[in-house]
Every structure is written in C-alpha cells, then in structure tokens.
Design a protein around this motif. Structure first.
Motif, PDB file in Angstrom:
ATOM      1  N   TYR B  79      71.533 -62.186  34.596  1.00  0.00           N
ATOM      2  CA  TYR B  79      71.502 -61.891  33.159  1.00  0.00           C
ATOM      3  C   TYR B  79      72.081 -60.510  32.849  1.00  0.00           C
ATOM      4  N   PHE B  80      71.563 -59.481  33.554  1.00  0.00           N
ATOM      5  CA  PHE B  80      71.989 -58.115  33.215  1.00  0.00           C
ATOM      6  C   PHE B  80      73.231 -57.672  33.983  1.00  0.00           C
ATOM      7  N   PRO B  83      77.274 -60.945  34.215  1.00  0.00           N
ATOM      8  CA  PRO B  83      78.170 -61.160  33.074  1.00  0.00           C
ATOM      9  C   PRO B  83      78.994 -59.923  32.717  1.00  0.00           C
ATOM     10  N   GLU B  84      78.496 -58.720  33.083  1.00  0.00           N
ATOM     11  CA  GLU B  84      79.225 -57.491  32.771  1.00  0.00           C
ATOM     12  C   GLU B  84      80.535 -57.400  33.541  1.00  0.00           C
ATOM     13  N   TYR B  95      78.372 -64.226  25.276  1.00  0.00           N
ATOM     14  CA  TYR B  95      77.261 -63.534  24.605  1.00  0.00           C
ATOM     15  C   TYR B  95      77.002 -64.092  23.213  1.00  0.00           C
ATOM     16  N   ARG B  97      76.877 -67.107  22.631  1.00  0.00           N
ATOM     17  CA  ARG B  97      76.136 -68.341  22.847  1.00  0.00           C
ATOM     18  C   ARG B  97      74.791 -68.051  23.509  1.00  0.00           C
ATOM     19  N   ASN B  98      74.176 -69.092  24.093  1.00  0.00           N
ATOM     20  CA  ASN B  98      72.856 -68.891  24.682  1.00  0.00           C
ATOM     21  C   ASN B  98      72.982 -68.332  26.104  1.00  0.00           C
ATOM     22  N   VAL B  99      73.277 -67.034  26.181  1.00  0.00           N
ATOM     23  CA  VAL B  99      73.513 -66.419  27.491  1.00  0.00           C
ATOM     24  C   VAL B  99      72.226 -66.378  28.316  1.00  0.00           C
ATOM     25  N   GLU B 100      71.066 -66.330  27.631  1.00  0.00           N
ATOM     26  CA  GLU B 100      69.784 -66.285  28.361  1.00  0.00           C
ATOM     27  C   GLU B 100      69.603 -67.563  29.198  1.00  0.00           C
ATOM     28  N   THR B 177      61.190 -66.324  31.714  1.00  0.00           N
ATOM     29  CA  THR B 177      60.643 -65.575  30.572  1.00  0.00           C
ATOM     30  C   THR B 177      61.108 -64.122  30.584  1.00  0.00           C
ATOM     31  N   ILE B 179      63.963 -62.869  31.169  1.00  0.00           N
ATOM     32  CA  ILE B 179      65.262 -62.619  30.543  1.00  0.00           C
ATOM     33  C   ILE B 179      65.310 -63.258  29.159  1.00  0.00           C
ATOM     34  N   GLY B 180      64.145 -63.465  28.571  1.00  0.00           N
ATOM     35  CA  GLY B 180      64.093 -63.876  27.180  1.00  0.00           C
ATOM     36  C   GLY B 180      64.409 -65.336  26.915  1.00  0.00           C
TER      37      GLY B 180
END
Lengths: 277, 232
Positions: B79-80, B83-84, B95, B97-100, B177, B179-180
């Motif tokens: 998640y963190f 993708p960077e 980002y 969209r539903n990246v979580e 949970t 990562i949201g």
C-alpha cells in the motif's frame, strides 16, 4: 446458570475478581504502587510525540502528566496507545489516566470523566491543491483520510455525509497517504495539522489548510468513571499550573513562536470542565 | 436504560448496514485472492519441481521471501511502498480508484500463493516418481506428464491442506484494516467508535469469522469423506 462446569465457574470467579479490584480507590492504589501509568499517543505532535534526538516521548500532554505525577509524589510511566484504544484501555484499568489529545464531548461523558479542559483546538482539513477543493462541502464524494477511533471521522461525516472516509491506525499513516496522493484531504486537530504542515518543507506549496473548522474540540485528560479523589488531585494540579503561570509557559513552549505551530496568543484558560456539546 | 447486549443494533439500521458491507468486503477479498492465488500456487510449485536449476532457485527464493515476512509488513509494503515506484500517470490512475482493496488483494494473493504452492508441491511429491518417469518414457513432455498423469492425482491429495489455507486466508483478510480497507474488522471498529458498543460490534465480527470458518472446515471434512485419497 449451570455452575457445574468448572471452566465457566473459574471464568466467573476471575470476572468477579477483576470487577472487584476496579472498585477500589484508584488514587490510593497509585500512591501505594508509587507509580502512575499515563496513556499517551506518542504520534501526535506537539501533544505527545517522540523527540528525534532523545528518543523519548515529549509534548504538552506529557508535561501535564509530569506535573500530576510530581504533585502525587509518584513515578510517571508513559504508555503509548492507539487512538482507538484510549478509552477501552482506561476503562479496563490498564492506564490510570489519559493524556492523549482526548476530545471532551457529551457522548464520551457516559464512558469516562474529564479533567478541566487543558486545550481548545478546532478540527480542520488539509487538502491537496491538485484536488481543486477550496471549501469543506466540496469534499463530497472525494476520498478523505484520517485516523481510526477519534472524533475526526464522526465530525467529517456530520459535515460532509457523502465523503468517502478512509481511516488508518495512526494520524501519521493517514498523512503519508495524503502526501502520496491517495486522497483529496486529511482531517485532524488544527494544532496537529499545523505541525504536520510545517514538516512538509518545500512541498507545502502543494497543500492548503481549509479555513473552516469542522468542529471545536476541547481537549482534556481522561479519568476512569467514579474516581472523584483522583479527579480532584488532577484538577487541583491543573488549577495550580494556571495560577502560577506555568500553564501559560507550557502553552508557549509547545505551541508558541519557537514551536512549529507558532501561535501568538493563548485563546483559553484552564478553568472549566464543562463542554457545550 | 440501554440493554446489556443490544441485539437490535446488529439486526437493523445504519450500524447493521456497515457491518454487512464489511462482511461482503471480507468475503470478496477472500474470493478474489483465492481465485488468483490458486493458479499462481500451481505455477510456482511446478517451477520449483522443474528440471531447470535457475527456475528451481527462483521458485525457492519467491516462497521463502514471502513466507518469512509477516503479512502486516506485506500489506504496508503493497500500500505505502510499491505503488510509489510506478510511473506517475499509472500511479495517479490507480490512486483515483480503490487502491486500498487492490493493494490488499495483491498482498493476500502472494502470501497465500506462497503457502499453497508448498502444499501443491508436497502433493506432487507424494505421487511415486515412477509414474512421472513412465509418462516421460512413453514420450510425454514435462508439462504433459504433469498435466495428464501427476497433477490429477496430486491435487486430490492437496485439497484438504488447500482448504486449510483458505481458512487462513479468510482470517488474514482482517489485517487489511490497517491500510483502510473497509472489511469486517474495520467496520466493527467504526461501529465501536460511533456507539461505544464494543461488545456488540466485535461479537458480530467474531460470529461471522467463526461461522464462515466452520463452513470451510465442514467443506474439508465433506471432501475427505466424498473423495478419499487413493493410494497408487
């Protein structure tokens, strides 16, 4: 109920024991132990955060906790808590006191007692400039990031019911997600947002703090329900800090010109434990 | 006076809707991750058993790298971190969209596939090597020998441990949970902070986890009764 089951009977005895000890006078217990355990966040500058040089948890909340421990003549032990764990940890007696950026509101009064209000802040939203959001209502349908278990999420939902709220374990994680562009905005107490904003450095040009307050948040120390003796000592200590001018010094130490927040005036006094909402 | 256990909170209204939405998200995470992990696991198992040394080593490295790092770290990385590293345009597309959920599915798929591939590999190894050798001697290629002779028997042996891994996957979705991802634990925590009814919120989540887990365990028991392992 069938008590022939030895496991069940044992569990009931344990529950009775735990409930029983919780009814003893907490102030007397603290003095007997010679130690007060205070729950702090440790992730929320400038209230409680880890000083990068000393690796110790410091901040405005921490200094208030130190003053109370000194007044009681006991050792101060800090325990770091997640935002969502604060009230449960206090209720279950794993901490004696909360000094953890805790909002005092009417709903929470059913669960915990609060000291005199130690700080008043508004809750605000910081947005990415590329989201083109310039006012709170424009967050409708946009992804907004914040921390789990605080007042931030309910306040935002009240202000913008259709915002797509995504929550994280710490405010720091939510703020990183905002910096990475995973949402349009991030909600937190104003002072915490100002501290975060200061840390952005040259990237500040990509972010804007929206001027409107989502809510006014009176922050206070949290005390377990039904502990009038402890509450009296805590409130007395806070009153003395206010009277001696020490409270004002602490305010400017953590929020004044030398801090990241740079407040010029102190818009409140530590005097009341009543809230409006 | 509010009741000690407010069942109504769980059966109707907004909080009920939040919890049910969480349950559906958890089930979707499990379903999608399983559908992706299973074929991936078979491919990795075959790579580890292939005659080419380089492939064997890369399969080994993949499995060990993934199994020896906690799932929480995987989720935070996908998640963190990961993708960077993407090009800006692709990153912004993701980002928006539903990246979580996407990150959670990638992490859960790789994690589950690493474990499942070991089960599949054990299954394949349980089939006597002479069968594979006989197939090769009759002129079948590596892939054809596997596909027509070894895998049909091996997968039957492998189903019970794979169902057990599915059970783990179902419970592992709860870590999303952090990562949201609005799965069951996330929604239970949300109901808790909105109502202070911790017991009800987490009771609902526990009953869902337990119920679904028992169904999966039941499926394993049924399968073993219906399709007992045939010994060669």
């Amino acid at each position: 109920m069938n008590l022939r089951n030895p496991l069940l009977a044992g569990m009931l005895a344990l529950v009775a024991l735990v409930v029983g000890t919780a009814h003893a006078d907490q102030l007397a217990d603290i003095k007997k132990k010679g130690e007060i355990v205070v729950g702090v966040l440790g992730t929320d500058e400038p209230n409680s955060f880890v000083d990068p040089k000393t690796r110790e948890i410091v901040g405005y909340d921490v200094d208030l906790a130190k003053a109370i421990a000194k007044k009681l003549g006991v050792k101060l032990t800090l325990k770091q808590l997640a935002v969502a764990a604060r009230i449960p940890e206090l209720e279950q007696g794993r901490v004696d006191l909360l000094a953890a950026s805790l909002t005092h509101n009417k709903e929470r009064e059913a669960k915990v007692d609060f000291s005199l209000t130690t700080f008043i802040t508004g809750q605000k939203v910081i947005v990415r400039k590329d989201s083109n959001v310039t006012a709170v209502p424009q967050l409708a349908g946009k992804k907004v990031l914040t921390v789990k278990g605080g007042t931030q999420e309910p306040n935002l939902r009240k202000a913008v019911p259709t915002a797509d709220v995504v929550t994280f374990e710490t405010t720091g994680q939510a703020f990183v997600a905002l910096q990475q562009g995973k949402g349009a905005g991030y909600v937190n107490d104003e002072v915490s947002i100002l501290a975060d904003y200061a840390k952005l450095g040259p990237a500040q040009k990509d972010f804007v703090i929206l001027p409107e307050n989502l809510s006014i948040e009176p922050l206070a120390l949290g005390i377990r329900k039904g502990e009038p003796a402890l509450k009296r000592v805590v409130d007395d200590t806070l009153r003395e800090l206010e009277k001696s001018g020490e409270a004002e010094k602490l305010f400017f130490k953590w929020y004044g010109n030398d801090s990241k927040i740079k407040f010029h005036a102190r818009p409140f006094k530590i005097e009341s434990d009543k809230v409006d909402s | 006076m509010t009741p000690i256990f407010d069942l109504n909170l769980l059966l109707t209204g907004t909080y009920h809707d939040w919890l049910v939405a969480g349950l559906i998200t958890s089930l979707s995470l499990t379903g999608i991750s399983l559908a992706l992990a299973l074929p991936l696991a078979i491919v990795i198992a075959l790579i580890r058993l292939s005659p080419v040394k380089l492939l064997q080593w890369s399969g080994f490295a993949f499995v060990e790298a993934i199994r020896n790092v906690p799932l929480l770290a995987h989720l935070l990385f996908w998640y963190f971190g990961a993708p960077e590293l993407l090009p800006t345009a692709l990153r912004e597309w993701l980002y928006a969209r539903n990246v979580e959920a996407t990150s959670a599915i990638i992490a859960l798929t790789l994690y589950t596939a690493a474990y499942m591939s070991e089960d599949v590999r054990s299954g394949i190894r349980s089939i006597p090597g002479q069968q594979f050798e006989a197939a090769r001697a009759l002129g079948f290629s590596f892939v054809a020998s596997m596909r027509l002779v070894v895998l049909p028997q091996a997968l039957r042996v492998t189903i019970p441990p794979l169902i057990s891994q599915t059970l783990n996957l179902w419970k592992d979705t709860s870590i999303a949970t952090v990562i949201g991802v609005a799965e069951l634990m996330y929604q239970a925590a949300k109901v808790e902070s909105a109502t202070f009814r911790s017991f009800e919120a987490f009771a609902f989540a526990s009953v869902c986890y337990l119920g679904m887990s028992l169904l999966i365990t039941g499926a394993a028991g049924w399968y073993q009764g219906r399709f007992p392992v045939r010994t060669a």
